[in-house]
Design an enzyme around this catalytic site. Structure first.
Site, PDB file in Angstrom:
ATOM      1  N   PRO A 100      -5.715  -0.746  -5.112  1.00  0.00           N
ATOM      2  CA  PRO A 100      -6.782  -1.644  -5.563  1.00  0.00           C
ATOM      3  C   PRO A 100      -7.464  -2.353  -4.409  1.00  0.00           C
ATOM      4  O   PRO A 100      -6.821  -2.687  -3.414  1.00  0.00           O
ATOM      5  CB  PRO A 100      -6.042  -2.650  -6.456  1.00  0.00           C
ATOM      6  N   ASP A 102       3.255 -20.333  -0.443  1.00  0.00           N
ATOM      7  CA  ASP A 102       3.549 -21.284  -1.523  1.00  0.00           C
ATOM      8  C   ASP A 102       2.765 -20.893  -2.776  1.00  0.00           C
ATOM      9  O   ASP A 102       2.109 -19.849  -2.792  1.00  0.00           O
ATOM     10  CB  ASP A 102       3.203 -22.714  -1.075  1.00  0.00           C
ATOM     11  N   HIS A 123       0.840  -1.207   0.000  1.00  0.00           N
ATOM     12  CA  HIS A 123       0.000   0.000   0.000  1.00  0.00           C
ATOM     13  C   HIS A 123       0.869   1.249   0.000  1.00  0.00           C
ATOM     14  O   HIS A 123       0.514   2.259  -0.616  1.00  0.00           O
ATOM     15  CB  HIS A 123      -0.944  -0.005   1.207  1.00  0.00           C
ATOM     16  N   GLY A 147       4.961   5.812  -4.374  1.00  0.00           N
ATOM     17  CA  GLY A 147       6.206   5.076  -4.160  1.00  0.00           C
ATOM     18  C   GLY A 147       6.539   4.847  -2.694  1.00  0.00           C
ATOM     19  O   GLY A 147       5.782   5.225  -1.795  1.00  0.00           O
TER      20      GLY A 147
HETATM   21  C1  HEM Z   1      -2.811  -6.002  -7.431  1.00  0.00           C
HETATM   22  C2  HEM Z   1      -3.959  -6.195  -6.950  1.00  0.00           C
HETATM   23  C3  HEM Z   1      -4.314  -6.389  -5.506  1.00  0.00           C
HETATM   24  C4  HEM Z   1      -5.560  -6.266  -5.010  1.00  0.00           C
HETATM   25  C5  HEM Z   1      -6.802  -5.910  -5.785  1.00  0.00           C
HETATM   26  C6  HEM Z   1      -5.497  -6.558  -3.598  1.00  0.00           C
HETATM   27  C7  HEM Z   1      -6.566  -6.528  -2.742  1.00  0.00           C
HETATM   28  C8  HEM Z   1      -6.564  -6.982  -1.447  1.00  0.00           C
HETATM   29  C9  HEM Z   1      -7.715  -7.053  -0.598  1.00  0.00           C
HETATM   30  C10 HEM Z   1      -9.118  -6.587  -0.963  1.00  0.00           C
HETATM   31  C11 HEM Z   1      -7.332  -7.611   0.568  1.00  0.00           C
HETATM   32  C12 HEM Z   1      -8.210  -7.901   1.784  1.00  0.00           C
HETATM   33  C13 HEM Z   1      -8.371  -6.626   2.605  1.00  0.00           C
HETATM   34  C14 HEM Z   1      -9.405  -6.808   3.704  1.00  0.00           C
HETATM   35  O1  HEM Z   1     -10.560  -7.072   3.401  1.00  0.00           O
HETATM   36  O2  HEM Z   1      -9.017  -6.690   4.906  1.00  0.00           O
HETATM   37  C15 HEM Z   1      -5.915  -7.910   0.469  1.00  0.00           C
HETATM   38  C16 HEM Z   1      -5.169  -8.505   1.440  1.00  0.00           C
HETATM   39  C17 HEM Z   1      -3.819  -8.706   1.342  1.00  0.00           C
HETATM   40  N1  HEM Z   1      -3.005  -8.280   0.314  1.00  0.00           N
HETATM   41 FE1  HEM Z   1      -3.602  -7.605  -1.477  1.00  0.00          FE
HETATM   42  N2  HEM Z   1      -4.206  -6.847  -3.271  1.00  0.00           N
HETATM   43  C18 HEM Z   1      -3.446  -6.742  -4.400  1.00  0.00           C
HETATM   44  C19 HEM Z   1      -2.079  -6.930  -4.484  1.00  0.00           C
HETATM   45  C20 HEM Z   1      -1.277  -7.207  -3.419  1.00  0.00           C
HETATM   46  C21 HEM Z   1       0.156  -7.201  -3.448  1.00  0.00           C
HETATM   47  C22 HEM Z   1       0.984  -6.840  -4.670  1.00  0.00           C
HETATM   48  C23 HEM Z   1       0.579  -7.567  -2.214  1.00  0.00           C
HETATM   49  C24 HEM Z   1       1.965  -7.681  -1.680  1.00  0.00           C
HETATM   50  C25 HEM Z   1       3.058  -7.741  -2.386  1.00  0.00           C
HETATM   51  C26 HEM Z   1      -0.600  -7.838  -1.418  1.00  0.00           C
HETATM   52  C27 HEM Z   1      -0.605  -8.329  -0.125  1.00  0.00           C
HETATM   53  C28 HEM Z   1      -1.729  -8.633   0.599  1.00  0.00           C
HETATM   54  C29 HEM Z   1      -1.706  -9.380   1.848  1.00  0.00           C
HETATM   55  C30 HEM Z   1      -0.491 -10.025   2.491  1.00  0.00           C
HETATM   56  C31 HEM Z   1      -3.015  -9.400   2.324  1.00  0.00           C
HETATM   57  C32 HEM Z   1      -3.514 -10.042   3.642  1.00  0.00           C
HETATM   58  C33 HEM Z   1      -3.360  -9.009   4.757  1.00  0.00           C
HETATM   59  C34 HEM Z   1      -3.705  -9.486   6.151  1.00  0.00           C
HETATM   60  O3  HEM Z   1      -3.903 -10.679   6.387  1.00  0.00           O
HETATM   61  O4  HEM Z   1      -3.770  -8.610   7.034  1.00  0.00           O
HETATM   62  N3  HEM Z   1      -1.709  -7.578  -2.169  1.00  0.00           N
HETATM   63  N4  HEM Z   1      -5.477  -7.499  -0.768  1.00  0.00           N
END
Ligand code: HEM
Length: 311
Positions: free
Chosen positions: A150, A237, A57, A63
């Site tokens: 996103p 994984d 984020h 950046g």
């Molecule tokens: C590119 C499109 C991406 C979208 C649309 C997206 C969207 C989301 C959403 C909606 C959640 C759940 C948030 C919630 O309801 O609490 C989430 C969780 C998460 N995202 Fe993404 N994400 C994206 C890319 C990434 C990237 C690139 C990373 C890291 C390099 C990432 C790491 C994570 C992690 C680790 C979680 C779990 C967080 C937790 O358990 O507290 N995401 N993401």
């Protein structure tokens, strides 16, 4: 192997970043970060998912300048997309200890980058060497975060645009989305998919499970959470990619990675090559940490990560 498009800016070394940046001014910097991160991970392994997402984020808005950490009215921290972000306290704890050892020296942007690298290692992602010298940004806007970060319902075109505008490519998008191999999402993020999904895009049994789990709405949907990887949620994984092939992608955006012709072959490659996925994830995270960094006289070294300095 296709590389997913042009690889412009990040192939070149970023001026102002240096692996020996703190060698004289704070020689124990990496050791201190690593110790505190390891202790936090031993106490609660879910800090890994929290930090990795926080880092993403931060990257997504202007950046890697630690702007996500600023706690002020209207800052990124208060964007809709930030509601469930975690890890702020851990970064501040590292900062406090570093201020005792080497006052006003180590930036919050470098701390966040190093902490994310170290916690990723804890979950089994390969080590990646880091260069330091990032400065902290002085601006942070919730409106900008709401525009760029996103939230799970974007088109693949929008996601590619976000990555390409930051010098990353389609392959990076697919590989880094593999972060959803760990961690959880709130039912609020999942519900639209359950109501609207075309029957052929969500495994029936998995859909039923999610509908049961996310049956509440309103307040509860904000706090009820489901694993992003329904099969091996605590292991980093390539199961996330395999899930997409079984129509078990939790977020709409996840599942679209397999449906879209620009991203599909990369998903399939990550399914076939589990070790390559982990290696590429590490390399892509390293690149992420060098996007639009402030160096030299730009920005500042914050005294506290949650606030810009007062002069
Ligand atoms: C590119 C499109 C991406 C979208 C649309 C997206 C969207 C989301 C959403 C909606 C959640 C759940 C948030 C919630 O309801 O609490 C989430 C969780 C998460 N995202 Fe993404 N994400 C994206 C890319 C990434 C990237 C690139 C990373 C890291 C390099 C990432 C790491 C994570 C992690 C680790 C979680 C779990 C967080 C937790 O358990 O507290 N995401 N993401």
């Amino acid at each position: 192997m296709a590389d997913g498009g042009q690889r412009p800016a990040y192939e070149n070394p970023v001026e102002g970043l240096d692996s020996g940046y703190y060698a004289k001014s704070c020689p124990d910097m990496e050791g201190i970060v690593q110790r505190i991160v390891n202790e936090a991970f031993d106490a609660d392994y879910t800090v890994a998912a929290g930090l990795i997402r926080l880092f993403f984020h931060d990257f997504a808005v202007g950046g890697c300048d630690a702007s996500i950490l600023i706690d002020a009215p209207g800052s990124e921290k208060y964007a809709k997309s930030s509601k469930t972000l975690r890890g702020f306290g851990l970064i501040e704890a590292i900062k406090t200890e570093l201020e005792e050892h080497c006052p006003r020296t180590v930036s919050c942007a470098d701390i966040l980058t190093a902490a994310t690298r170290d916690v990723s290692r804890e979950v089994g992602v390969g080590y990646w060497p880091l260069k330091f010298g990032r400065k902290d940004g002085k601006q942070s806007s919730a409106a900008a975060a709401d525009k760029y970060v996103p939230m799970g319902r974007e088109s693949v075109t929008d996601l590619i645009a976000l990555f390409e505008s930051n010098g990353l490519n389609v392959r990076d998008l697919v590989v880094l989305s593999g972060a959803h191999s760990i961690g959880k999402a709130t039912c609020a993020a999942v519900k639209p998919r359950l109501c609207n999904s075309k029957p052929d895009t969500l495994d029936r049994k998995y859909g039923d499970f999610l509908r049961r789990k996310c049956r509440h709405s309103g307040y509860f949907a904000e706090y009820e959470r489901v694993e992003l990887d329904g099969e091996t949620p605590t292991v980093f994984d390539n199961m996330y990619f395999k899930n997409l092939e079984r129509k078990m992608g939790l977020l709409e955006t996840d599942q679209k990675m397999l449906e879209d012709s620009r991203t599909k072959s990369f998903v399939q490659e990550m399914v076939r090559e589990p070790e390559e996925f982990k290696h590429e994830f590490a390399m892509a995270m390293r690149r992420l940490g060098e996007v639009q960094v402030l160096t030299g006289n730009e920005g500042e070294v914050r005294h506290k990560c949650s606030a810009v300095n007062k002069y």
